[in-house]
Design an enzyme around this catalytic site. Structure first.
Site, PDB file in Angstrom:
ATOM      1  N   SER A 199      -9.551 -51.886  -4.631  1.00  0.00           N
ATOM      2  CA  SER A 199     -10.927 -51.599  -4.232  1.00  0.00           C
ATOM      3  C   SER A 199     -11.918 -52.496  -4.965  1.00  0.00           C
ATOM      4  CB  SER A 199     -11.265 -50.135  -4.521  1.00  0.00           C
ATOM      5  OG  SER A 199     -10.425 -49.268  -3.787  1.00  0.00           O
ATOM      6  N   ASP A 214      -8.089 -49.737   2.933  1.00  0.00           N
ATOM      7  CA  ASP A 214      -7.209 -50.907   2.902  1.00  0.00           C
ATOM      8  C   ASP A 214      -6.024 -50.726   3.846  1.00  0.00           C
ATOM      9  OD1 ASP A 214      -5.363 -49.226   1.468  1.00  0.00           O
ATOM     10  OD2 ASP A 214      -6.433 -49.690  -0.389  1.00  0.00           O
ATOM     11  N   HIS A 255     -18.554 -67.452  15.604  1.00  0.00           N
ATOM     12  CA  HIS A 255     -19.255 -67.875  14.398  1.00  0.00           C
ATOM     13  C   HIS A 255     -18.340 -67.712  13.193  1.00  0.00           C
ATOM     14  CE1 HIS A 255     -20.152 -63.573  15.142  1.00  0.00           C
ATOM     15  NE2 HIS A 255     -19.908 -63.451  13.840  1.00  0.00           N
ATOM     16  N   ASP A 301     -14.390 -61.354  19.391  1.00  0.00           N
ATOM     17  CA  ASP A 301     -15.759 -60.931  19.111  1.00  0.00           C
ATOM     18  C   ASP A 301     -16.771 -61.873  19.779  1.00  0.00           C
ATOM     19  OD1 ASP A 301     -17.455 -59.101  17.486  1.00  0.00           O
ATOM     20  OD2 ASP A 301     -18.084 -60.973  16.541  1.00  0.00           O
ATOM     21  N   GLU A 334     -14.930 -59.092  23.858  1.00  0.00           N
ATOM     22  CA  GLU A 334     -16.095 -58.229  23.654  1.00  0.00           C
ATOM     23  C   GLU A 334     -17.217 -58.729  24.559  1.00  0.00           C
ATOM     24  OE1 GLU A 334     -19.364 -56.700  20.377  1.00  0.00           O
ATOM     25  OE2 GLU A 334     -18.499 -58.700  20.241  1.00  0.00           O
ATOM     26  N   ASP A 356     -19.903 -50.329  16.758  1.00  0.00           N
ATOM     27  CA  ASP A 356     -21.198 -50.899  17.144  1.00  0.00           C
ATOM     28  C   ASP A 356     -22.122 -49.897  17.829  1.00  0.00           C
ATOM     29  OD1 ASP A 356     -20.808 -53.525  16.204  1.00  0.00           O
ATOM     30  OD2 ASP A 356     -19.659 -54.062  17.986  1.00  0.00           O
ATOM     31  N   ASP A 392     -24.814 -48.068  13.524  1.00  0.00           N
ATOM     32  CA  ASP A 392     -24.414 -48.819  12.338  1.00  0.00           C
ATOM     33  C   ASP A 392     -25.554 -48.815  11.306  1.00  0.00           C
ATOM     34  OD1 ASP A 392     -23.452 -50.734  10.555  1.00  0.00           O
ATOM     35  OD2 ASP A 392     -23.990 -52.420  11.847  1.00  0.00           O
ATOM     36  N   ARG A 428     -19.931 -45.782  10.723  1.00  0.00           N
ATOM     37  CA  ARG A 428     -18.791 -46.315   9.972  1.00  0.00           C
ATOM     38  C   ARG A 428     -18.500 -45.463   8.734  1.00  0.00           C
ATOM     39  NH1 ARG A 428     -20.571 -52.774  10.478  1.00  0.00           N
ATOM     40  NH2 ARG A 428     -20.682 -52.763  12.771  1.00  0.00           N
TER      41      ARG A 428
END
Length: 588
Positions: free
Chosen positions: A155, A176, A249, A327, A356, A423, A467, A471
């Site tokens: 962590s 994880d 990106h 993505d 996506e 999202d 968001d 999450r």
């Protein structure tokens, strides 16, 4: 007849090869305009006594929207060549519709060959083909940083205690890959058989969409060996795994971008990006949205293409992953995606490629790019009806129909259906914490063609706004989980898997759209089997008389959810907010 409303586009989702032999044909007319349509077809080279030899068959009306009706025919051309046209009939006239548009229906028209549409040859290579296994997959999306902490020593130093607060944009909690491995028994017991992981590659953020190195696993998530163990154990359980690739990106902390920042127009990577001028500032290059730390990659650059293709192939070759979720896929050029499809499908023919795309994805679903898209446009009208209550039942059904008609059948069969994700607001929150509405929505989505996905925590009642609140950390203490919701999801997933072929390939027919009472009924039919769904979103109890349904009285009828046998003369009550699923099949 409204001639201007008649529409058919050859070589599109209106006319396509379904399986390399069978051709699917659709035509659109004004709603309620046509009484029936005849499909005229034959081989363009087949003549008898100097006249073209044509076949004729009735078309079936398969869907309606607020403005249009859609008609369907299926043919198997013996020599894989097809010449065709339509005869549209209403109360007053017959018209011929072909490549020259609307023509008088007479012998001269029928004998004018250039008035017909052509499908020159049905090539298997031109046929949209998707991995067969996707049709029987129920997905479970995991945001790794928030699912489970299996190794606290990995962590981040600033990680917060698990679930100690609602997440902020930059918070870490220590989830994880070992945590996922530790929960595989839980996932198998839930019934899901496909796992979609948001990015796991090295990146400074908790979401990992700002990639540093696509070839390495983020050290806070684990290492190659634990990932190899995860894939191996999933495959041993008959489960699949899909990774998330961010090829639109890259992260601003990546070596490539930092080289550009340092060396400007002398950087070897300067053409990897869309830079307007040098030196680089915060506003002179293209990026994802307006996010400065996500510079957009130039996928027209051969070096970038090779780099990204090497990444895609590496994770398939080294770890045998089963799919890529891409993505921001709609902002990458089509030329690159065609190359990507060829490369990964050659390496692993049954790999699943998911884009996506938040709008109509038809341009990417023609057989040479993606197999599917994240099907937000398909499920959004469902959410607007059940959760938001901003549209009517008929409006929802019309939008669902329009979306289905915009795609090839084999593409619809593997679309990625979801009600929430990392999202969006979580499903329960979108339903204003009304669990009945959430259950109805899930049952409705699981009844549709396509591959359903649930977002981690939906099954135990996890809520969350947009968001970063969508999450949240997964809740593992049983006393804090909604056990009723968990049992509901197990049954829903089991029913979907049990009736998978019917729910994937079967015909959808709307039996009742009662806007006044918010009562819906539709059926899914395949061969001799039928599932009939009823959703009561109104305030009044609705009673279903089985004898009034379109069911053969000799059929075996049962409540598909409880598997309780029913009888032809039974009357069943559907309470407000509840749903009913009936199963009917010919006796064996």
């Amino acid at each position: 007849m409204e001639y201007a409303a008649i529409h058919h586009q050859p070589f599109s989702t209106d006319a396509y090869s379904y399986d390399g032999r069978t051709v699917h044909i659709k035509i659109r007319t004004k709603k309620g305009d046509a009484d029936h349509i005849r499909f005229i077809w034959g081989d363009p080279y087949e003549y008898n006594d100097g006249k073209w030899s044509a076949n004729e068959q009735p078309m079936r009306k398969i869907a309606a929207t607020e403005m249009h009706d859609y008609w369907f025919a299926e043919v198997v051309p013996p020599f894989r060549r097809l010449q065709y046209a339509f005869v549209v009939t209403d109360d007053h006239e017959d018209i011929f519709f072909g490549s020259s548009g609307v023509c008088p229906y007479n012998e001269k028209t029928l004998e004018t060959i250039h008035y017909y549409f052509k499908f020159p040859f049905v090539h298997e290579a031109d046929t949209f083909q998707a991995p067969e296994w996707v049709k029987s997959t129920v997905w479970y999306q995991i945001f790794p940083e928030r699912f489970a902490n299996g190794r606290e020593d990995l962590s981040p130093k600033n990680a917060l205690p698990w679930g100690s607060k609602d997440p902020g944009v930059n918070d870490f909690f220590g989830g994880d890959l070992q945590g996922i491995v530790d929960k595989l028994d839980y996932l198998e017991d839930l019934g899901v058989n496909g796992i979609y992981l948001t990015p796991i590659f090295s990146a400074p953020s908790n979401h990992k969409y700002d990639t540093l190195d696509y070839f390495s696993i983020d050290p806070h998530f684990g290492d190659p060996e634990i990932f190899r163990t995860l894939v191996s154990q999933l495959h041993q359980r008959g489960m699949r795994i899909m990774l998330d690739a961010v090829f639109n990106h890259i992260g601003s902390a990546s070596p490539q971008w930092q080289d550009v920042v340092k060396n400007g127009d002398q950087s070897r990577y300067k053409d990897w990006f869309h830079i307007h001028s040098f030196p680089v500032t915060d506003d002179n290059y293209d990026r994802f949205a307006f996010t400065a730390d996500m510079p957009k990659l130039n996928t027209a650059n051969p070096e970038v293409q090779k780099y990204l293709l090497d990444i895609a192939l590496y994770w398939i070759r080294e770890f045998d992953i089963d799919g890529w979720r891409l993505d921001v896929a709609n902002e990458v050029d089509h030329v690159f995606w065609k190359t990507f499809r060829q490369a990964v499908s050659t390496e692993k023919p049954d790999v699943y490629i998911l884009g996506e795309i938040w709008h109509s994805a038809e341009p990417w679903l023609r057989g040479d790019e993606f197999h599917a898209a994240m099907n937000y446009p398909f499920t959004e009208p469902m959410i607007e009806y059940f959760a938001d209550q901003t549209i009517s039942a008929s409006r929802m059904a019309h939008r669902v129909n329009a979306h289905l008609m915009n795609g090839m059948k084999q593409a619809n069969e593997v679309m990625f259906n979801l009600l929430d994700s990392h999202d969006t607001k979580r499903l329960l929150t979108r339903c204003r914490n009304d669990e009945k509405k959430a259950r109805a929505l899930l049952a409705f989505m699981f009844a549709q063609t396509g591959s359903p996905c649930i977002y981690y925590g939906t099954e135990i009642g996890l809520d969350g706004e947009n968001d970063p609140l969508c999450r949240k950390c997964m809740v593992w203490e049983k006393e804090k989980q909604n056990q009723d919701m968990l049992q509901f999801m197990k049954r829903l997933i089991a029913l979907r898997k049990q009736e998978n072929t019917l729910l994937t390939e079967g015909h959808l027919e709307w039996n009742l759209l009662d806007d006044k009472n918010d009562f819906i009924s539709f059926s899914r039919t395949l061969d001799e089997k039928i599932l009939i769904y009823f959703f009561n979103q109104g305030n009044v109890v609705q009673h279903i008389s089985l004898r009034e349904l379109n069911i053969d009285r000799n059929n075996k009828i049962c409540d598909a959810w409880t598997e309780q046998p029913l009888h032809y003369h039974d009357v069943i009550a559907v309470q407000p907010g509840e749903f009913l699923i009936l199963s009917a099949a010919a006796p064996v």
